[in-house]
Scaffold this motif. Structure first.
Motif, mmCIF file in Angstrom:
data_model
loop_
_atom_site.group_PDB
_atom_site.id
_atom_site.type_symbol
_atom_site.label_atom_id
_atom_site.label_comp_id
_atom_site.label_asym_id
_atom_site.label_seq_id
_atom_site.Cartn_x
_atom_site.Cartn_y
_atom_site.Cartn_z
ATOM 1 N N LYS A 36 0.858 -1.175 0.000
ATOM 2 C CA LYS A 36 0.000 0.000 0.000
ATOM 3 C C LYS A 36 0.895 1.225 0.000
ATOM 4 O O LYS A 36 1.806 1.337 0.800
ATOM 5 C CB LYS A 36 -0.874 0.016 1.252
ATOM 6 C CG LYS A 36 -2.290 -0.325 0.979
ATOM 7 C CD LYS A 36 -3.139 -0.092 2.179
ATOM 8 C CE LYS A 36 -4.528 -0.553 1.847
ATOM 9 N NZ LYS A 36 -5.415 -0.503 2.949
ATOM 10 N N PRO A 103 -17.623 -11.790 2.731
ATOM 11 C CA PRO A 103 -17.039 -10.580 3.324
ATOM 12 C C PRO A 103 -15.748 -10.108 2.664
ATOM 13 O O PRO A 103 -15.418 -8.937 2.732
ATOM 14 C CB PRO A 103 -16.777 -10.984 4.779
ATOM 15 C CG PRO A 103 -17.739 -12.081 5.047
ATOM 16 C CD PRO A 103 -17.884 -12.824 3.751
ATOM 17 N N GLY A 104 -15.030 -10.984 1.983
ATOM 18 C CA GLY A 104 -13.757 -10.609 1.372
ATOM 19 C C GLY A 104 -13.864 -10.098 -0.047
ATOM 20 O O GLY A 104 -13.170 -9.169 -0.435
ATOM 21 N N ASN A 105 -14.748 -10.703 -0.851
ATOM 22 C CA ASN A 105 -14.840 -10.280 -2.249
ATOM 23 C C ASN A 105 -16.212 -10.592 -2.836
ATOM 24 O O ASN A 105 -16.994 -11.329 -2.250
ATOM 25 C CB ASN A 105 -13.736 -10.916 -3.104
ATOM 26 C CG ASN A 105 -13.827 -12.418 -3.184
ATOM 27 O OD1 ASN A 105 -14.895 -13.005 -3.088
ATOM 28 N ND2 ASN A 105 -12.705 -13.063 -3.368
ATOM 29 N N LYS A 124 -13.202 -6.368 -1.410
ATOM 30 C CA LYS A 124 -13.863 -5.384 -0.544
ATOM 31 C C LYS A 124 -12.923 -4.685 0.429
ATOM 32 O O LYS A 124 -12.961 -3.464 0.547
ATOM 33 C CB LYS A 124 -15.003 -6.056 0.220
ATOM 34 C CG LYS A 124 -16.119 -6.544 -0.689
ATOM 35 C CD LYS A 124 -17.179 -7.288 0.094
ATOM 36 C CE LYS A 124 -18.249 -7.833 -0.808
ATOM 37 N NZ LYS A 124 -19.262 -8.586 -0.059
ATOM 38 N N ASN A 125 -12.079 -5.434 1.133
ATOM 39 C CA ASN A 125 -11.248 -4.802 2.168
ATOM 40 C C ASN A 125 -10.175 -3.888 1.578
ATOM 41 O O ASN A 125 -9.652 -3.038 2.265
ATOM 42 C CB ASN A 125 -10.627 -5.850 3.088
ATOM 43 C CG ASN A 125 -9.751 -6.844 2.352
ATOM 44 O OD1 ASN A 125 -9.689 -6.847 1.118
ATOM 45 N ND2 ASN A 125 -9.081 -7.689 3.100
ATOM 46 N N GLN A 126 -9.855 -4.056 0.303
ATOM 47 C CA GLN A 126 -8.870 -3.186 -0.348
ATOM 48 C C GLN A 126 -9.529 -2.166 -1.263
ATOM 49 O O GLN A 126 -8.854 -1.264 -1.748
ATOM 50 C CB GLN A 126 -7.888 -4.022 -1.170
ATOM 51 C CG GLN A 126 -7.053 -4.958 -0.336
ATOM 52 C CD GLN A 126 -6.168 -5.840 -1.200
ATOM 53 O OE1 GLN A 126 -6.206 -5.784 -2.416
ATOM 54 N NE2 GLN A 126 -5.364 -6.658 -0.554
ATOM 55 N N GLY A 127 -10.821 -2.322 -1.526
ATOM 56 C CA GLY A 127 -11.514 -1.424 -2.448
ATOM 57 C C GLY A 127 -10.964 -1.536 -3.862
ATOM 58 O O GLY A 127 -10.925 -0.570 -4.609
ATOM 59 N N LYS A 143 -8.881 1.267 -8.056
ATOM 60 C CA LYS A 143 -9.256 1.426 -6.660
ATOM 61 C C LYS A 143 -10.540 2.227 -6.595
ATOM 62 O O LYS A 143 -10.650 3.276 -7.225
ATOM 63 C CB LYS A 143 -8.144 2.151 -5.908
ATOM 64 C CG LYS A 143 -8.399 2.324 -4.449
ATOM 65 C CD LYS A 143 -7.213 1.830 -3.679
ATOM 66 C CE LYS A 143 -7.380 2.164 -2.227
ATOM 67 N NZ LYS A 143 -7.790 1.017 -1.460
#
Length: 144
Positions: A36, A103-105, A124-127, A143
């Protein structure tokens, strides 16, 4: 004498383990690693700075197993990735199916009859959103 042979054998074993050869499993993990940046953008370290590097086979394809397990979407208004997909194709022209939503993707398939035309993958958690064409492969990674 036995003690010396044991020490020599142990030393040889220890030195052979420290030859500096890279473990193939560790190499695959390092290639798939992401970092990141300060502005929050997610970059893949595997593709940074190398043009001729091979991709993971099947990484940006639409798989038959996804099509088999996908369920039709009754109300697509809650999916944020559709507004980004509009830049490349018109989602309303296709039957939208959910291949995976946890929940992850989330993986959406855009079906042209029985054949998938496009696929979106939202991490999802990384957008992070990937838009994949059935013909061209990866057409956008952004992103959101």
């Amino acid at each position: 004498m036995k003690k010396n042979l044991f020490l020599i054998g142990a030393a040889a074993l220890l030195l052979s383990a420290c030859t500096g050869q890279e473990n193939p499993d560790e190499a695959a993990v390092q290639q798939a690693a992401e970092e990141k940046t300060a502005d929050g953008e997610v970059r893949s370290l595997a593709t940074e700075g190398t043009e001729n590097q091979e991709r993971i086979p099947g990484e940006h394809k639409i798989h038959a197993q996804e099509v088999d397990h996908a369920q039709p979407v009754s109300d697509p208004s809650g999916y944020e990735e559709l507004e980004h997909a509009n830049e490349h194709f018109t989602p309303e022209d296709y039957e939208i199916r959910v291949a995976n939503d946890n929940p992850g993707n989330r993986v959406l398939l855009f079906m042209d009859g029985e054949k998938p035309a496009y696929k979106t993958v939202l991490i999802k958690n990384q957008g992070l959103l990937k838009i994949i064409s059935g013909d061209e492969g990866l057409i956008e990674e952004t992103k959101i």
